[in-house]
Design a protein around this motif. Structure first.
Motif, mmCIF file in Angstrom:
data_model
loop_
_atom_site.group_PDB
_atom_site.id
_atom_site.type_symbol
_atom_site.label_atom_id
_atom_site.label_comp_id
_atom_site.label_asym_id
_atom_site.label_seq_id
_atom_site.Cartn_x
_atom_site.Cartn_y
_atom_site.Cartn_z
ATOM 1 N N LEU A 1 -130.026 71.772 94.634
ATOM 2 C CA LEU A 1 -129.256 70.899 93.748
ATOM 3 C C LEU A 1 -128.772 71.570 92.474
ATOM 4 O O LEU A 1 -127.753 71.197 91.911
ATOM 5 C CB LEU A 1 -130.106 69.686 93.354
ATOM 6 N N ALA A 2 -129.526 72.546 91.992
ATOM 7 C CA ALA A 2 -129.224 73.089 90.663
ATOM 8 C C ALA A 2 -127.973 73.951 90.689
ATOM 9 O O ALA A 2 -127.575 74.462 91.728
ATOM 10 C CB ALA A 2 -130.408 73.911 90.167
ATOM 11 N N GLY A 3 -127.403 74.129 89.541
ATOM 12 C CA GLY A 3 -126.270 75.028 89.454
ATOM 13 C C GLY A 3 -125.020 74.336 88.973
ATOM 14 O O GLY A 3 -124.846 73.132 89.120
ATOM 15 N N HIS A 4 -124.147 75.126 88.447
ATOM 16 C CA HIS A 4 -122.936 74.627 87.828
ATOM 17 C C HIS A 4 -122.102 73.750 88.761
ATOM 18 O O HIS A 4 -121.969 74.036 89.950
ATOM 19 C CB HIS A 4 -122.097 75.827 87.367
ATOM 20 N N ASP A 5 -121.580 72.678 88.207
ATOM 21 C CA ASP A 5 -120.657 71.816 88.941
ATOM 22 C C ASP A 5 -119.401 71.660 88.095
ATOM 23 O O ASP A 5 -119.454 71.106 86.994
ATOM 24 C CB ASP A 5 -121.303 70.443 89.183
ATOM 25 N N PRO A 6 -118.263 72.119 88.591
ATOM 26 C CA PRO A 6 -117.032 71.977 87.799
ATOM 27 C C PRO A 6 -116.682 70.529 87.506
ATOM 28 O O PRO A 6 -115.947 70.235 86.577
ATOM 29 C CB PRO A 6 -115.942 72.612 88.678
ATOM 30 N N LYS A 7 -117.262 69.603 88.295
ATOM 31 C CA LYS A 7 -116.958 68.198 88.061
ATOM 32 C C LYS A 7 -117.856 67.574 86.990
ATOM 33 O O LYS A 7 -117.734 66.404 86.667
ATOM 34 C CB LYS A 7 -117.102 67.410 89.364
ATOM 35 N N ASP A 8 -118.837 68.338 86.498
ATOM 36 C CA ASP A 8 -119.699 67.812 85.439
ATOM 37 C C ASP A 8 -119.750 68.853 84.335
ATOM 38 O O ASP A 8 -120.454 69.868 84.451
ATOM 39 C CB ASP A 8 -121.100 67.525 85.981
ATOM 40 N N SER A 9 -119.020 68.610 83.264
ATOM 41 C CA SER A 9 -118.941 69.633 82.226
ATOM 42 C C SER A 9 -120.216 69.730 81.399
ATOM 43 O O SER A 9 -120.325 70.593 80.547
ATOM 44 C CB SER A 9 -117.744 69.372 81.308
ATOM 45 N N THR A 10 -121.198 68.864 81.664
ATOM 46 C CA THR A 10 -122.460 69.025 80.956
ATOM 47 C C THR A 10 -123.454 69.862 81.758
ATOM 48 O O THR A 10 -124.629 69.943 81.404
ATOM 49 C CB THR A 10 -123.110 67.658 80.611
ATOM 50 N N THR A 11 -122.994 70.465 82.852
ATOM 51 C CA THR A 11 -123.878 71.398 83.563
ATOM 52 C C THR A 11 -123.652 72.789 82.985
ATOM 53 O O THR A 11 -122.540 73.150 82.618
ATOM 54 C CB THR A 11 -123.608 71.448 85.082
ATOM 55 N N ILE A 12 -124.746 73.552 82.935
ATOM 56 C CA ILE A 12 -124.606 74.911 82.407
ATOM 57 C C ILE A 12 -123.873 75.761 83.427
ATOM 58 O O ILE A 12 -123.787 75.419 84.597
ATOM 59 C CB ILE A 12 -125.963 75.540 82.072
ATOM 60 N N GLN A 13 -123.376 76.894 82.943
ATOM 61 C CA GLN A 13 -122.423 77.620 83.768
ATOM 62 C C GLN A 13 -123.034 78.494 84.842
ATOM 63 O O GLN A 13 -122.343 78.947 85.731
ATOM 64 C CB GLN A 13 -121.547 78.471 82.850
ATOM 65 N N ASP A 14 -124.344 78.729 84.798
ATOM 66 C CA ASP A 14 -124.935 79.592 85.815
ATOM 67 C C ASP A 14 -124.877 78.919 87.177
ATOM 68 O O ASP A 14 -125.209 77.750 87.302
ATOM 69 C CB ASP A 14 -126.407 79.887 85.488
ATOM 70 N N PRO A 15 -124.488 79.675 88.195
ATOM 71 C CA PRO A 15 -124.496 79.080 89.534
ATOM 72 C C PRO A 15 -125.932 78.907 90.011
ATOM 73 O O PRO A 15 -126.813 79.633 89.588
ATOM 74 C CB PRO A 15 -123.771 80.127 90.388
ATOM 75 N N GLY A 16 -126.167 77.968 90.881
ATOM 76 C CA GLY A 16 -127.537 77.777 91.347
ATOM 77 C C GLY A 16 -127.841 78.719 92.490
ATOM 78 O O GLY A 16 -126.958 79.229 93.148
ATOM 79 N N LYS A 17 -129.123 78.958 92.709
ATOM 80 C CA LYS A 17 -129.503 79.670 93.919
ATOM 81 C C LYS A 17 -130.917 79.250 94.327
ATOM 82 O O LYS A 17 -131.737 78.924 93.477
ATOM 83 C CB LYS A 17 -129.421 81.174 93.726
ATOM 84 N N PRO A 18 -131.170 79.249 95.621
ATOM 85 C CA PRO A 18 -132.493 78.815 96.066
ATOM 86 C C PRO A 18 -133.549 79.817 95.605
ATOM 87 O O PRO A 18 -133.257 80.995 95.426
ATOM 88 C CB PRO A 18 -132.400 78.831 97.591
ATOM 89 N N PHE A 19 -134.762 79.339 95.389
ATOM 90 C CA PHE A 19 -135.814 80.252 94.986
ATOM 91 C C PHE A 19 -137.135 79.782 95.578
ATOM 92 O O PHE A 19 -137.299 78.627 95.936
ATOM 93 C CB PHE A 19 -135.908 80.339 93.459
ATOM 94 N N MET A 20 -138.044 80.703 95.680
ATOM 95 C CA MET A 20 -139.383 80.385 96.168
ATOM 96 C C MET A 20 -140.335 80.499 95.000
ATOM 97 O O MET A 20 -140.240 81.438 94.219
ATOM 98 C CB MET A 20 -139.793 81.419 97.233
ATOM 99 N N LEU A 21 -141.245 79.568 94.917
ATOM 100 C CA LEU A 21 -142.224 79.644 93.839
ATOM 101 C C LEU A 21 -143.287 80.676 94.169
ATOM 102 O O LEU A 21 -143.812 80.693 95.276
ATOM 103 C CB LEU A 21 -142.911 78.294 93.649
ATOM 104 N N SER A 22 -143.570 81.512 93.213
ATOM 105 C CA SER A 22 -144.660 82.457 93.454
ATOM 106 C C SER A 22 -145.979 81.719 93.306
ATOM 107 O O SER A 22 -146.056 80.683 92.641
ATOM 108 C CB SER A 22 -144.577 83.607 92.454
#
Lengths: 468, 178
Positions: A188-209
């Motif tokens: 779900l995380a990551g920049h959305d051009p349709k929501d200008s209150t999202t930060i600009q970094d694109p999202g990417k999946p991650f695994m918790l250590s």
């Protein structure tokens, strides 16, 4: 199968132990059996089965989309879903079918998730168990023994989430375990051009250590959260948790968030003000409920809004308009915005002093029975119940409620971890470590399903108490 | 004939209608009354009256609603003003009391010293707002959007006549229209 975590189910799907369609059908069956709980406003059975079939085709070809492919999900009914009624549990939007998906819904569907339906909420998410604007991903999670995660404000798109308080709303994630929350966040995380209150970094999946060593961690315990209304049971769980971290080598210190006691008042003013603005769009013209009065636009708007909104919503609109009146604006709205900065600064100061994560209760006590709950009005309830969760929304920080233990009454209790802004991954890593230590019992859904005869008795009781 | 039609004629008719109709209802209903009076040139001037049925016992009795007798910040003027701004009515004395409590609650903020503190509008205030380039990338969804509206004519949303403001409280008469 239904009581397992997302990752366990995903593995089972990959290995062919169960198919997406079978899983979907089991889910639908349980939903039907528990219908008396009124948890779903809309069950999207046809859509779900169709999505499950498509997922099954992908698995057969070995082309699954990822960890969420074929996983049943439910979405709160204030997220727009294309072609599926979205009501916010309000008459105002009865019959409203959005022509688009909220970004978060779209991202789940793009990963192959199967949408079971739209879940219930307080009208326009204005109750103590509302949306995560004041804690209502974390509060219900604590009461139900699951993980409730509120990401940092700006990390997850609000496009398509029917807004309550634009400067505080965040889509929240409810899952069985912390790893699952991280999986969903990655989608779900990551920049959305349709929501200008999202930060600009694109999202990417991650695994918790998996943390093995907490000795470098500094846990803060805010002293202002030790309030008289806190139940002794929750207090003792909180204390034990702090001791647990300390015994494993972490530094555990008392910290101060001096403006904590003003956070609910501040929220009250800001929330009603933003609500007054956000609810202005409901006039019956372009969508939603419209009354029959035709004499003038204003009369039609007024009657439509009276018919469409319940007392709580109308009360907040009126209060908000009061605070926004010219003569009141500076003394209430601007004042509240200043207090908001003080609250946010409290957190900044604490995190700057070397604290990594704060540990607090999520709720004052275990879940209160319905008849007890309705004795107080909505504002009093919100003021009481959101006390630990609210300030986090003011400051836009990430927070997660993790189930810790069952109370003497056998009801779940959760504790909350609060992290620095945009350090969601670190926060979840700490929460995962804690979850592993605590070993909260897994829900036994099979017993629940087998016990259906007693369910019909509960059904009668539930419908009786709801009528009162 | 006076420039304005005699109000008393209408009031009498109104009272009669009110006495007949079931005005006393526990469910709140907006009732609209069109009271036309004639200007000097015989022009019709439709004025819309809006009368909230505020509960049992008030309408048809000629007594003023209790909400005019108030203590505290929420005066009758404030109520009227808020109802017009919000286009949402109080509907009951309880709602007024609730607002008074909400204000009293909010007053607690006065105890906080905010000297020299800037208001915070967004937690993301230190970041640059993302702006898209001004290019059209989607649209052409007229039909989908019109589907959600109750009253549509060709490509228009249909609204009742505008520029007719809600009546002031003291001009309200409790009678129903056609």
């Amino acid at each position: 199968m239904l009581g397992r975590t997302l990752q366990e189910v995903s593995a089972a799907l990959k290995q062919g132990q169960i198919t997406p369609v079978e899983l979907c059908q089991k889910c639908l069956s349980l939903i039907k059996k528990t219908k008396f709980l009124n948890a779903y406003i809309t069950i999207s059975e046809e859509v779900a089965l169709k999505q499950a079939e498509e997922s099954e085709k992908r698995y057969k070809k070995g082309h699954s989309l990822g960890a969420l492919d074929g996983i049943p999900v439910a979405v709160k009914d204030n997220f727009s879903t294309s072609g599926i009624e979205t009501t916010c549990a309000s008459n105002m939007l009865k019959g409203y079918v959005p022509p688009y998906n909220a970004t978060v819904v779209q991202r789940l569907l793009d990963q192959g998730a199967v949408l079971m339906g739209k879940t219930n909420l307080d009208e326009f998410a204005m109750g103590a168990l509302g949306s995560d604007t004041g804690g209502s991903t974390r509060n219900p999670a604590a009461h139900c023994g699951i993980v409730g995660f509120k990401p940092s404000y700006g990390l997850v798109s609000r496009h398509g989430l029917i807004p309550l308080v634009n400067s505080m709303d965040v889509p929240g994630i409810l899952t069985r375990c912390v790893d699952d929350a991280a999986t969903v966040l990655g989608v779900l995380a990551g920049h959305d051009p349709k929501d200008s209150t999202t930060i600009q970094d694109p999202g990417k999946p991650f695994m918790l250590s998996s943390l093995t060593d907490v000795s470098k961690l500094c846990i803060g315990i805010p002293k202002e959260y030790l309030v008289p209304e806190l139940s002794s049971e929750v207090r003792s769980f909180w204390s034990k948790a702090a001791n647990l971290f300390e015994s494993e080598g972490a530094k555990v210190i008392e910290v101060s968030l001096p403006h904590t006691s003003y956070s609910i008042v501040c929220y009250h003013v800001l929330c009603t003000s933003e609500v007054a603005s956000n609810m202005a769009r409901f006039d019956g013209l372009e969508y939603g409920h419209r009354c029959d009065i035709d004499v003038s636009t204003e009369a039609m708007y007024a009657a439509t809004r009276r018919e469409g909104f319940n007392d709580v919503v109308r009360g907040r609109i009126l209060a908000g308009n009061f605070f926004l009146l010219k003569e009141n604006y500076a003394n209430y709205f601007i004042k509240a915005q200043k207090v908001r900065r003080l609250i946010a600064n409290d957190f900044v100061n604490v995190f700057n002093s070397g604290v990594d994560v704060l540990l607090t209760p999520t709720t004052l006590s275990e879940a209160v029975p319905y008849l007890e709950f309705i004795k107080e009005d909505n504002r009093t309830r919100s003021a009481q119940d959101d006390i630990f969760t609210q300030a986090v929304n003011m400051a836009g920080l990430p927070a997660v409620s993790v189930p810790v233990a069952l109370s003497n009454q056998g009801l779940p209790v959760g504790l909350q971890f609060i992290g620095r802004a945009f350090c969601d991954q670190q926060l979840l890593t700490v929460a995962k470590w804690f979850e592993k230590q605590v070993q909260f019992p897994v829900i036994q859904l099979q017993e629940l399903m087998d016990d259906c005869s007693s369910v019909f008795e509960i059904e009668k009781l539930a419908s009786v108490s709801l009528k009162q | 004939m006076s420039v304005q039609a005699s109000p008393t004629l209408f009031m009498a008719a109104a009272a009669a209608v009110a006495a007949r109709s079931d005005v006393v209802t526990l469910k709140r209903v907006a009732r609209l009354h069109v009271w036309t009076h004639y200007g000097g040139l015989g022009e019709k001037c439709g004025r819309v009256r809006c009368c909230w049925a505020i509960g049992p016992g008030w309408a048809g009795t000629g007594a003023s609603p209790p909400r005019r007798i108030l203590s505290g910040r929420v005066t009758a003027e404030v109520i009227e003003h808020l109802e017009r701004l919000a286009l949402v009515d109080f509907g009951s004395q309880e709602a007024v009391a609730r607002l008074e409590k909400a204000i009293a609650f909010a007053d607690r903020l006065r105890a906080v010293d905010t000297e020299g503190v800037e208001p915070m509008e967004s937690v993301l205030e230190d970041r640059c707002l993302y702006l898209r380039s001004d290019n059209v990338v989607e649209g052409n969804c007229v039909e989908e959007l019109l589907q959600n509206a109750h009253r549509v004519v060709e490509e228009y949303f249909v609204a009742p006549p505008g520029n007719i403001s809600l009546p002031k409280q003291d001009e309200q008469q409790p009678f129903s229209h056609n």
